[in-house]
Design a protein around this motif. Structure first.
Motif: not given
Length: 135
Positions: A95-111
């Motif tokens: 079982h795995g659990h995660g988050t993902i979003g876009y960081d406009p400061v880094k200009k990258k997806y983060v998770g």
């Protein structure tokens, strides 16, 4: 009592993270007027329940396949959370659990990602490329 204490700890931790973001200049004056970017729209495409098939190989062993289910839901307009379950991976439930979003400061997806077979959290970033794959 234990539940109230954990809630208080979580609230203090979130408050500290917000304060740290403000100190670093990442919080540009509030959240009410912030609109999602085109990069955030990509997260909406991930929403839903998906059949997953993973192929993996442990060094010295034969290649294995495992089938599971991934559920992705949105947290507001800026974040997706996902939950992945395999009935049998390497002979045991996983079982795995995660988050993902876009960081406009880094200009990258983060998770971030945690799973039942490891005692640590993975944190990463990357960028989307054509076809929705990441690098």
């Amino acid at each position: 009592m234990k539940r109230n204490l954990m809630g208080l700890v979580a609230l203090v931790a979130v408050g500290g993270l917000v304060w740290a973001a403000q100190e670093k200049g990442q919080d540009k004056g509030g959240h009410q007027g912030v609109e999602p970017s085109p990069e955030h729209a990509f997260l909406k495409e991930m929403e839903g329940t998906w059949d997953v098939e993973m192929t993996f190989q442990i060094p010295g062993a034969a290649q294995q396949k495992s089938k599971g289910v991934e559920t992705v839901s949105l947290v507001g307009k800026f974040w997706a959370v996902f939950d992945i379950k395999f009935a049998a991976m390497m002979g045991m439930p996983w079982h795995g659990h995660g988050t993902i979003g876009y960081d406009p400061v880094k200009k990258k997806y983060v998770g971030s990602f945690v799973h039942s077979a490891a005692p640590f959290m993975s944190i990463g970033d990357g960028s989307a490329v054509a076809g929705g794959k990441s690098d």
